[in-house]
Design a protein around this motif. Structure first.
Motif, mmCIF file in Angstrom:
data_model
loop_
_atom_site.group_PDB
_atom_site.id
_atom_site.type_symbol
_atom_site.label_atom_id
_atom_site.label_comp_id
_atom_site.label_asym_id
_atom_site.label_seq_id
_atom_site.Cartn_x
_atom_site.Cartn_y
_atom_site.Cartn_z
ATOM 1 N N ASP A 1 0.814 -1.214 0.000
ATOM 2 C CA ASP A 1 0.000 0.000 0.000
ATOM 3 C C ASP A 1 0.852 1.271 0.000
ATOM 4 N N GLN A 2 0.658 2.070 -1.022
ATOM 5 C CA GLN A 2 1.223 3.423 -1.094
ATOM 6 C C GLN A 2 0.108 4.335 -1.595
ATOM 7 N N ILE A 3 -0.940 4.428 -0.779
ATOM 8 C CA ILE A 3 -2.153 5.137 -1.156
ATOM 9 C C ILE A 3 -2.265 6.441 -0.379
ATOM 10 N N GLU A 4 -2.566 7.498 -1.112
ATOM 11 C CA GLU A 4 -2.746 8.804 -0.487
ATOM 12 C C GLU A 4 -4.053 8.823 0.308
ATOM 13 N N ASN A 5 -3.983 9.122 1.572
ATOM 14 C CA ASN A 5 -5.181 9.177 2.414
ATOM 15 C C ASN A 5 -5.369 10.573 2.992
ATOM 16 N N PRO A 6 -6.596 11.019 3.219
ATOM 17 C CA PRO A 6 -7.827 10.295 2.866
ATOM 18 C C PRO A 6 -8.111 10.391 1.374
ATOM 19 N N ILE A 7 -8.706 9.348 0.796
ATOM 20 C CA ILE A 7 -9.060 9.351 -0.615
ATOM 21 C C ILE A 7 -10.398 10.067 -0.803
ATOM 22 N N LYS A 8 -10.424 11.014 -1.722
ATOM 23 C CA LYS A 8 -11.661 11.731 -2.028
ATOM 24 C C LYS A 8 -12.228 11.317 -3.383
ATOM 25 N N TYR A 9 -11.331 11.102 -4.366
ATOM 26 C CA TYR A 9 -11.800 10.789 -5.707
ATOM 27 C C TYR A 9 -11.266 9.426 -6.171
ATOM 28 N N ILE A 10 -12.163 8.613 -6.678
ATOM 29 C CA ILE A 10 -11.779 7.342 -7.287
ATOM 30 C C ILE A 10 -12.250 7.368 -8.744
ATOM 31 N N ALA A 11 -11.641 6.524 -9.565
ATOM 32 C CA ALA A 11 -12.013 6.492 -10.983
ATOM 33 C C ALA A 11 -12.255 5.058 -11.436
ATOM 34 N N GLY A 12 -13.139 4.933 -12.418
ATOM 35 C CA GLY A 12 -13.388 3.659 -13.072
ATOM 36 C C GLY A 12 -13.003 3.759 -14.535
ATOM 37 N N VAL A 13 -12.333 2.711 -15.030
ATOM 38 C CA VAL A 13 -11.856 2.687 -16.417
ATOM 39 C C VAL A 13 -12.510 1.540 -17.164
ATOM 40 N N GLY A 14 -13.040 1.834 -18.344
ATOM 41 C CA GLY A 14 -13.596 0.815 -19.220
ATOM 42 C C GLY A 14 -13.064 0.983 -20.625
ATOM 43 N N VAL A 15 -12.831 -0.146 -21.307
ATOM 44 C CA VAL A 15 -12.348 -0.117 -22.691
ATOM 45 C C VAL A 15 -13.170 -1.113 -23.505
ATOM 46 N N ALA A 16 -13.561 -0.732 -24.708
ATOM 47 C CA ALA A 16 -14.346 -1.605 -25.583
ATOM 48 C C ALA A 16 -13.707 -1.673 -26.961
ATOM 49 N N TYR A 17 -13.817 -2.857 -27.588
ATOM 50 C CA TYR A 17 -13.244 -3.083 -28.906
ATOM 51 C C TYR A 17 -14.316 -3.491 -29.911
ATOM 52 N N ASP A 18 -14.066 -3.138 -31.158
ATOM 53 C CA ASP A 18 -14.745 -3.750 -32.288
ATOM 54 C C ASP A 18 -13.624 -4.246 -33.190
ATOM 55 N N ASP A 19 -13.305 -5.537 -33.073
ATOM 56 C CA ASP A 19 -12.171 -6.065 -33.821
ATOM 57 C C ASP A 19 -12.414 -6.091 -35.324
ATOM 58 N N ILE A 20 -13.675 -6.175 -35.732
ATOM 59 C CA ILE A 20 -13.964 -6.230 -37.162
ATOM 60 C C ILE A 20 -13.526 -4.933 -37.842
ATOM 61 N N ASP A 21 -13.901 -3.803 -37.250
ATOM 62 C CA ASP A 21 -13.552 -2.487 -37.807
ATOM 63 C C ASP A 21 -12.301 -1.900 -37.163
ATOM 64 N N GLN A 22 -11.697 -2.641 -36.228
ATOM 65 C CA GLN A 22 -10.495 -2.202 -35.515
ATOM 66 C C GLN A 22 -10.706 -0.848 -34.845
ATOM 67 N N LYS A 23 -11.828 -0.726 -34.167
ATOM 68 C CA LYS A 23 -12.129 0.478 -33.407
ATOM 69 C C LYS A 23 -12.028 0.190 -31.911
ATOM 70 N N MET A 24 -11.783 1.232 -31.146
ATOM 71 C CA MET A 24 -11.672 1.087 -29.698
ATOM 72 C C MET A 24 -12.163 2.362 -29.030
ATOM 73 N N VAL A 25 -12.789 2.193 -27.882
ATOM 74 C CA VAL A 25 -13.258 3.320 -27.080
ATOM 75 C C VAL A 25 -12.801 3.109 -25.644
ATOM 76 N N SER A 26 -12.269 4.143 -25.029
ATOM 77 C CA SER A 26 -11.927 4.085 -23.605
ATOM 78 C C SER A 26 -12.685 5.186 -22.884
ATOM 79 N N ALA A 27 -13.105 4.890 -21.657
ATOM 80 C CA ALA A 27 -13.860 5.868 -20.868
ATOM 81 C C ALA A 27 -13.390 5.843 -19.422
ATOM 82 N N ILE A 28 -13.387 7.018 -18.799
ATOM 83 C CA ILE A 28 -13.040 7.139 -17.381
ATOM 84 C C ILE A 28 -14.116 7.960 -16.683
ATOM 85 N N MET A 29 -14.601 7.432 -15.566
ATOM 86 C CA MET A 29 -15.532 8.151 -14.705
ATOM 87 C C MET A 29 -14.828 8.453 -13.384
#
Length: 332
Positions: A119-147
């Motif tokens: 553990d090397q986590i800054e405390n107290p934590i106020k903001y967390i993030a979620g990361v998602g990535v999606a592919y379409d291999d047929i068209d070789q496209k990709m989307v990434s999103a962060i909340m």
């Protein structure tokens, strides 16, 4: 490179693979240095083909090529790999080029040495993030999103996404080479930077311990963890996993604990938690449980995934271990 063999008495034999270094990528030098070892291959091609072998591990009880400790499988394997790759390049291209495919594996080995599993986590934590990535291999496209979520109010306070059409390589254990540049581009758009990142992707639960969560954590120098619904590698005792929220079983790969199968909701399928960077597994599990009071995966991750699904509705979802129904219609 990791596999297990059981004999008729149930005894398990574990064969270690060998890792390439940057020096091993100089195929001309490697082939010249190991010319007498490569002769073993030239003299025994039929044995290789008949047994379906690339390079047979040295062992005292089963050594078909008469290898010695000085000319072991690592030396033969690396030289033979370089020789076969170059011969393939000549056949297809008419000349040789740098092997950037193997170079990616070498870089993963280097990245893995930078992992901080405490553990090397800054405390107290106020903001967390979620990361998602999606592919379409047929068209070789990709989307990434962060909340980005305020941990106190549970509200999304920032979000960003990036779209890409230059997906260069999509091999299971090399996903991060597509994902990380896109996620870094998305991260740069955020006005509020998180102190902890949850990924819909793997951390050290990966053939070389360098999944998206690990690679991203080291690039950003931020604590990360992986909590996907599907495994990439590893096994766990499904029969011993309890049905109650908080039940967990250790996930093993290559005789090491690489994560946990964690039940976040009663009688639901587990998620697979692994560390990415700058935290221990116990802390990663605690954070996943803290953020899944009423959901299977952390809400901040699910919202990132939902955004990628809206942006890229035609997509491929990989399921390597057949953990649950694949609603995208393609099973790998």
């Amino acid at each position: 490179m990791d596999y297990k063999i059981f004999d008729d008495k149930g005894k398990r034999y574990h064969y270690e693979g060998y890792d390439f270094t940057r020096e091993d990528l100089n195929y001309d030098e490697k082939i010249e240095y190991s010319s007498e070892v490569l002769q073993i291959y030239f003299d025994n091609k039929e044995t290789f083909y008949d047994r379906g072998l690339f390079v047979h591990s040295y062992s005292s009880h089963n050594n078909p090529f008469g290898l010695t400790r000085e000319a072991d499988e690592a030396r033969l394997g690396k030289a033979l790999y370089g020789y076969l790759v170059q011969e393939s390049m000549k056949e297809v291209l008419g000349h040789t080029v740098e092997d950037d495919f193997m170079e990616k594996y070498v870089l993963q080995n280097e990245i893995a040495k930078k992992i901080i599993a405490e553990d090397q986590i800054e405390n107290p934590i106020k903001y967390i993030a979620g990361v998602g990535v999606a592919y379409d291999d047929i068209d070789q496209k990709m989307v990434s999103a962060i909340m980005v979520m305020d941990i106190e109010t549970q509200e999304i306070v920032d979000q960003a996404f990036s779209e890409s059409e230059d997906v260069s390589i999509h091999v299971p254990d090399l996903f991060a080479y597509n994902e990380v540049p896109s996620v870094l581009k998305t991260f740069a758009k955020l006005k509020i930077k998180p102190q902890l990142i949850f990924c819909d992707g793997h951390g050290i639960e990966h053939p070389r311990n360098v999944g998206l969560a690990t690679h991203l954590g080291i690039e950003l120098d931020i604590p990360t963890l992986g909590c996907p619904k599907k495994r990439l590698v590893g096994y766990y005792d499904k029969n011993s996993l309890g049905s109650l929220r908080g039940s967990s079983e250790e996930l093993f790969f290559d005789d090491e604990i690489v994560g946990k199968a964690l039940r976040t909701q009663e009688n639901s399928n587990p998620v697979f938690v692994s560390i990415g960077h700058k935290m221990c597994l116990e802390t990663a599990v605690d954070w996943v449980l803290k953020t899944t009071t009423h959901t299977r995966v952390p809400a901040v991750v699910q919202q990132a995934v939902d955004l990628t699904e809206r942006l890229l509705p035609q997509r491929i979802r990989y399921d390597f271990q057949d953990d649950e129904e694949n609603r995208y219609g393609i099973l790998v």
